[in-house]
Design a protein around this motif. Structure first.
Motif, mmCIF file in Angstrom:
data_model
loop_
_atom_site.group_PDB
_atom_site.id
_atom_site.type_symbol
_atom_site.label_atom_id
_atom_site.label_comp_id
_atom_site.label_asym_id
_atom_site.label_seq_id
_atom_site.Cartn_x
_atom_site.Cartn_y
_atom_site.Cartn_z
ATOM 1 N N ILE A 1 66.247 49.624 38.220
ATOM 2 C CA ILE A 1 66.072 49.796 39.661
ATOM 3 C C ILE A 1 64.658 49.372 40.027
ATOM 4 N N ASN A 2 64.534 48.461 40.983
ATOM 5 C CA ASN A 2 63.231 47.964 41.404
ATOM 6 C C ASN A 2 62.680 48.832 42.522
ATOM 7 N N ASN A 3 61.439 49.310 42.347
ATOM 8 C CA ASN A 3 60.775 50.153 43.346
ATOM 9 C C ASN A 3 59.548 49.460 43.942
ATOM 10 N N ASN A 4 59.539 48.134 43.955
ATOM 11 C CA ASN A 4 58.430 47.301 44.428
ATOM 12 C C ASN A 4 57.245 47.315 43.469
ATOM 13 N N ASP A 5 56.512 48.432 43.380
ATOM 14 C CA ASP A 5 55.363 48.452 42.480
ATOM 15 C C ASP A 5 55.683 49.180 41.174
ATOM 16 N N SER A 6 56.952 49.471 40.955
ATOM 17 C CA SER A 6 57.384 50.090 39.707
ATOM 18 C C SER A 6 58.862 49.800 39.501
ATOM 19 N N ILE A 7 59.345 50.084 38.314
ATOM 20 C CA ILE A 7 60.774 49.974 38.030
ATOM 21 C C ILE A 7 61.223 51.264 37.369
ATOM 22 N N THR A 8 62.509 51.556 37.475
ATOM 23 C CA THR A 8 63.100 52.701 36.793
ATOM 24 C C THR A 8 64.200 52.211 35.875
ATOM 25 N N LEU A 9 64.102 52.582 34.592
ATOM 26 C CA LEU A 9 65.165 52.299 33.635
ATOM 27 C C LEU A 9 66.038 53.538 33.575
ATOM 28 N N SER A 10 67.281 53.415 34.021
ATOM 29 C CA SER A 10 68.207 54.551 34.064
ATOM 30 C C SER A 10 69.252 54.374 32.966
ATOM 31 N N PHE A 11 69.120 55.194 31.903
ATOM 32 C CA PHE A 11 70.044 55.140 30.782
ATOM 33 C C PHE A 11 71.129 56.199 30.967
ATOM 34 N N SER B 1 53.733 51.476 31.355
ATOM 35 C CA SER B 1 53.477 50.282 32.153
ATOM 36 C C SER B 1 54.478 49.219 31.729
ATOM 37 N N SER B 2 54.764 48.276 32.603
ATOM 38 C CA SER B 2 55.766 47.256 32.257
ATOM 39 C C SER B 2 55.228 45.864 32.551
ATOM 40 N N TYR B 3 55.738 44.878 31.807
ATOM 41 C CA TYR B 3 55.375 43.492 32.102
ATOM 42 C C TYR B 3 56.340 42.557 31.382
ATOM 43 N N TYR B 4 56.474 41.358 31.923
ATOM 44 C CA TYR B 4 57.279 40.341 31.261
ATOM 45 C C TYR B 4 56.520 39.785 30.059
ATOM 46 N N PHE C 1 68.929 59.679 30.700
ATOM 47 C CA PHE C 1 67.522 59.900 31.010
ATOM 48 C C PHE C 1 66.990 58.674 31.768
ATOM 49 N N GLU C 2 65.844 58.871 32.411
ATOM 50 C CA GLU C 2 65.209 57.791 33.162
ATOM 51 C C GLU C 2 63.760 57.635 32.745
ATOM 52 N N ILE C 3 63.277 56.399 32.761
ATOM 53 C CA ILE C 3 61.875 56.108 32.506
ATOM 54 C C ILE C 3 61.366 55.268 33.678
ATOM 55 N N THR C 4 60.359 55.750 34.383
ATOM 56 C CA THR C 4 59.764 54.992 35.476
ATOM 57 C C THR C 4 58.479 54.357 34.976
ATOM 58 N N SER C 5 58.338 53.061 35.247
ATOM 59 C CA SER C 5 57.254 52.284 34.668
ATOM 60 C C SER C 5 56.534 51.498 35.750
ATOM 61 N N GLY C 6 55.209 51.556 35.775
ATOM 62 C CA GLY C 6 54.426 50.897 36.810
ATOM 63 C C GLY C 6 54.095 49.452 36.472
ATOM 64 N N TYR C 7 53.816 48.673 37.521
ATOM 65 C CA TYR C 7 53.362 47.299 37.349
ATOM 66 C C TYR C 7 51.837 47.292 37.443
ATOM 67 N N LYS D 1 55.146 39.935 37.948
ATOM 68 C CA LYS D 1 55.692 41.152 38.526
ATOM 69 C C LYS D 1 57.214 41.152 38.511
ATOM 70 N N PHE D 2 57.780 42.262 38.097
ATOM 71 C CA PHE D 2 59.220 42.379 37.932
ATOM 72 C C PHE D 2 59.927 42.227 39.274
ATOM 73 N N ASP D 3 60.835 41.242 39.394
ATOM 74 C CA ASP D 3 61.456 40.980 40.690
ATOM 75 C C ASP D 3 62.982 40.886 40.648
ATOM 76 N N ILE D 4 63.609 41.369 39.567
ATOM 77 C CA ILE D 4 65.066 41.448 39.521
ATOM 78 C C ILE D 4 65.483 42.731 40.226
ATOM 79 N N LEU D 5 66.331 42.630 41.234
ATOM 80 C CA LEU D 5 66.669 43.798 42.040
ATOM 81 C C LEU D 5 67.739 44.655 41.396
ATOM 82 N N ASP D 6 68.907 44.109 41.177
ATOM 83 C CA ASP D 6 70.025 44.890 40.634
ATOM 84 C C ASP D 6 70.427 44.303 39.291
ATOM 85 N N PHE D 7 70.264 45.091 38.250
ATOM 86 C CA PHE D 7 70.634 44.608 36.925
ATOM 87 C C PHE D 7 71.194 45.764 36.124
#
Length: 446
Positions: A349-359, A402-405, A365-371, A326-332
């Motif tokens: 941006i970490n949303n606990n059960d999802s992340i947002t990639l803000s370009f 969806s996202s994963y390492y 644009f933004e892409i929100t991706s679930g875990y 599970k993605f756990d980097i907070l600020d990157f």
């Protein structure tokens, strides 16, 4: 999901597992004697998704030409220079004076290559097409040519003052198809691609072809035209694939015991006239012949008895939602060097059960991706849209992601488009600060 009680469920699941070895099966439907036997959609896709059909769109272009022939606007032997007299170039291309409507339909225009790229960015697409020299006598050599389909779509618009999809409205109404659209270039449907439908409605279209243009006892396109369209007009025996070896009709392919409209990556309406069977699907596969072979294998045994199972769950489990660590980097944040996409930075941006990639950049644009789950979002970005042809306009892409390492320092985000069968990918390497968006490399500043 719908399945008749007498369908071999085990064989159906086996077929989907086989398709997984070559890609993703989004939607699938099959009918016999006009009755739907199977109709399902696999997670994360939805029944209502209408997806880019790529070259399956060409058969709709063919039907528009058939309608124009029925109405006496043209004939199959009408010469292009007569239809497009107002666009005649100063110098007509060699041999073009002999080019007829039927040659464009049968992909035997006389060009030695697909001319789409030659014409689509031109100020006047038709004038450019008419100025190109032909390398062969029209009607003698098969060369798959998206440009021919685009020009046929222009022809329909010139003749009727309607876009191709508007002109075909009576067909869609007769088939009770209400959810559809076609991508356009300057108000003209692409003709070679761009039609969007779901498998349910593709199945209706396949049955329309099976019934030679008759819907509920009414002829929508003449049987005379459709019978011509499903005959071999061009020799394709140079293709080693058995179902591309049998010949080409009027924007339709001939199979061993079938004919079909098909599109890149496995979009199909396959008609088996002797069995009164139609197969429709939307997919994203690497080997279209193998997919056809899997369908044929299922068709042979689909009425054999088998164990009843929780079919939707079984099918969804074939394509599980991926998730590792599970993605756990907070600020990157990554600031990029100058790049072709005009993207200046990426913030995660970490949303606990999802992340947002803000370009951020020329196009933000933004892409929100679930875990381990799928989340819908939309974006507009030139570098990561599903661009079919040069010159196509930008449009919003509804996606589920969806996202994963992959491993310690790399994150991969997979995006499933809801209006195309394509998947798209963003890969982020935290160690090198490099980001790859659909094979386009963005380098982080040192």
């Amino acid at each position: 999901m719908y399945i008749k009680d007498n369908i071999n469920q085990k064989a159906l699941v086996e077929m989907v597992k086989n398709v997984k070895t070559i890609g993703y099966l989004n939607q699938f439907a099959i009918s016999k004697d006009g009755e739907t036997l199977v109709n399902f959609t696999i997670n994360p896709y939805e029944d209502s998704d209408i997806e880019q059909l790529f070259s399956l769109s060409k058969t709709f272009t063919s039907m528009a030409v058939g309608k124009a022939c029925d109405e006496g606007l043209i004939t199959l032997d009408t010469k292009l220079i007569d239809v497009f007299s107002m666009f005649r170039p100063e110098k007509l291309g060699r041999g073009v004076e002999n080019l007829k409507v039927k040659h464009l339909l049968s992909m035997s225009t006389g060009h030695s290559h697909c001319v789409m790229k030659d014409i689509v960015t031109s100020r006047n697409i038709v004038e450019k097409f008419l100025s190109l020299d032909l390398d062969y006598e029209p009607g003698t050599v098969f060369v798959y040519n998206n440009g021919a389909s685009l020009v046929l779509s222009f022809m329909i618009t010139i003749l009727t003052n309607k876009s191709l999809v508007e002109y075909l409205k009576p067909l869609f109404e007769a088939l009770d198809i209400t959810n559809y659209y076609c991508d356009q270039i300057n108000g003209v449907c692409i003709g070679a691609a761009g039609m969007h439908l779901n498998a349910t409605d593709i199945l209706k279209f396949g049955n329309f072809l099976l019934n030679k243009g008759v819907v509920n006892g009414k002829s929508i396109i003449s049987s005379d035209y459709i019978e011509k369209a499903i005959q071999k007009h061009s020799d394709t025996s140079h293709d080693e694939r058995i179902d591309w070896h049998q010949g080409y009709g009027y924007h339709l392919w001939m199979g061993e015991d079938s004919f079909r409209c098909d599109g890149m990556l496995g979009q199909y309406a396959i008609v088996y006239p002797k069995e009164n069977i139609v197969i429709a699907c939307v997919s994203n596969v690497r080997d279209m012949q193998k997919e056809l072979d899997f369908f044929k294998e299922f068709k042979k045994v689909m009425f054999e008895a088998s164990t009843v199972m929780n079919l939707q769950e079984e099918l969804n489990n074939i394509y599980p939602v991926e998730g590792k660590n599970k993605f756990d980097i907070l600020d990157f944040k990554i600031d990029f060097e100058e790049n072709v996409l005009g993207i200046e930075s990426l913030e995660i941006i970490n949303n606990n059960d999802s992340i947002t990639l803000s370009f951020k950049g020329h196009q933000s644009f933004e892409i929100t991706s679930g875990y381990k789950k799928f989340i819908k979002s939309e974006f507009i970005a030139a570098g990561i849209k599903a661009n079919v042809f040069v010159g196509m306009p930008l449009f919003k892409e509804p996606v589920i992601v969806s996202s994963y390492y992959l491993y310690d320092q790399t994150l991969e985000v997979i995006m499933h488009n809801h209006n195309t069968p394509l998947t798209q990918k963003v890969t982020i390497d935290f160690e090198t600060k490099e980001v790859i968006i659909n094979n386009k490399l963005l380098k982080g500043k040192k």
